[in-house]
Design a protein around this motif. Structure first.
Motif, PDB file in Angstrom:
ATOM      1  N   TRP A  72       0.609  -1.243   0.034  1.00  0.00           N
ATOM      2  CA  TRP A  72      -0.125  -0.264  -0.354  1.00  0.00           C
ATOM      3  C   TRP A  72       1.210   1.659   0.205  1.00  0.00           C
ATOM      4  N   GLU A  75      -2.776   7.326  -0.448  1.00  0.00           N
ATOM      5  CA  GLU A  75      -3.366   7.744  -0.905  1.00  0.00           C
ATOM      6  C   GLU A  75      -4.158   6.698  -2.123  1.00  0.00           C
ATOM      7  N   GLY A  76      -4.710   5.328  -1.245  1.00  0.00           N
ATOM      8  CA  GLY A  76      -5.755   4.619  -2.454  1.00  0.00           C
ATOM      9  C   GLY A  76      -4.639   4.053  -3.421  1.00  0.00           C
ATOM     10  N   TRP A  78      -2.116   1.382  -4.702  1.00  0.00           N
ATOM     11  CA  TRP A  78      -1.323  -0.399  -4.185  1.00  0.00           C
ATOM     12  C   TRP A  78      -0.876  -1.206  -5.186  1.00  0.00           C
ATOM     13  N   ARG A  91      -5.566  -1.138  -8.288  1.00  0.00           N
ATOM     14  CA  ARG A  91      -6.018  -0.554  -7.418  1.00  0.00           C
ATOM     15  C   ARG A  91      -6.984  -1.200  -7.155  1.00  0.00           C
ATOM     16  N   ARG A  92      -7.856  -1.169  -5.854  1.00  0.00           N
ATOM     17  CA  ARG A  92      -8.724  -2.607  -4.932  1.00  0.00           C
ATOM     18  C   ARG A  92     -10.112  -2.322  -5.791  1.00  0.00           C
ATOM     19  N   ARG A 134      -5.450  -0.918   7.875  1.00  0.00           N
ATOM     20  CA  ARG A 134      -5.977   0.369   6.166  1.00  0.00           C
ATOM     21  C   ARG A 134      -6.964  -0.392   5.462  1.00  0.00           C
ATOM     22  N   LEU A 135      -7.688  -1.553   5.312  1.00  0.00           N
ATOM     23  CA  LEU A 135      -8.574  -2.077   4.421  1.00  0.00           C
ATOM     24  C   LEU A 135      -9.625  -1.974   4.780  1.00  0.00           C
ATOM     25  N   GLU A 138     -10.347   2.321   4.304  1.00  0.00           N
ATOM     26  CA  GLU A 138     -10.922   2.798   3.042  1.00  0.00           C
ATOM     27  C   GLU A 138     -12.636   2.869   2.982  1.00  0.00           C
TER      28      GLU A 138
END
Length: 138
Positions: A72, A75-76, A78, A91-92, A134-135, A138
């Motif tokens: 990670w 700022e989003g 990955w 991207r997730r 972290r997950l 988000e």
């Protein structure tokens, strides 16, 4: 939480054992299925190949498309590392499950989708805790 989070992934005995158990159940289901013998014999190698692929990719973390590290970047953003050593900006995707002993998260890198299946035996405990936080954030 600030700063990057790097998770080098180890092979998972839990995922490997679970996949082997499910494979045995699949073969048993094919054996007792009320299908013609020819159909069952055609499905058997397909089931074997799918089971082997799952064990190798997710349990043993081997093969060209197996995830060997997840990072990670903030700022989003990955980054995934696959079995070839290739680092992919990812991207997730929506969805996924965060549990205290395991995590399942979908990612997209280019046109390909990846699934991160991570159990407590495949990563350090503190790294898994930081990933879960972290997950959930988000």
């Amino acid at each position: 939480m600030s700063g990057a989070l790097l998770l080098p992934l180890r092979p998972s005995r839990w995922l490997t054992g679970g996949a082997l158990l499910l494979s045995l159940l699949l073969f048993l289901a094919l054996f007792v299925a009320q299908l013609p013998l020819s159909v069952r014999l055609l499905l058997l190698p397909v089931a074997a190949a799918a089971s082997l692929h799952w064990v190798v990719s997710h349990g043993l973390r081997r093969g060209p498309f197996a995830l060997t590290a997840v990072e990670w970047l903030g700022e989003g953003r990955w980054r995934l590392t696959d079995g070839r050593g290739k680092r992919l900006a990812a991207r997730r995707l929506a969805g996924g499950v965060v549990h205290h002993r395991w995590v399942a998260v979908p990612f997209a890198a280019g046109r390909r989708r990846y699934s991160l299946l991570l159990t407590a035996d495949a990563v350090e405990a503190e790294a898994l805790r930081r990933l879960r936080v972290r997950l959930l954030a988000e």
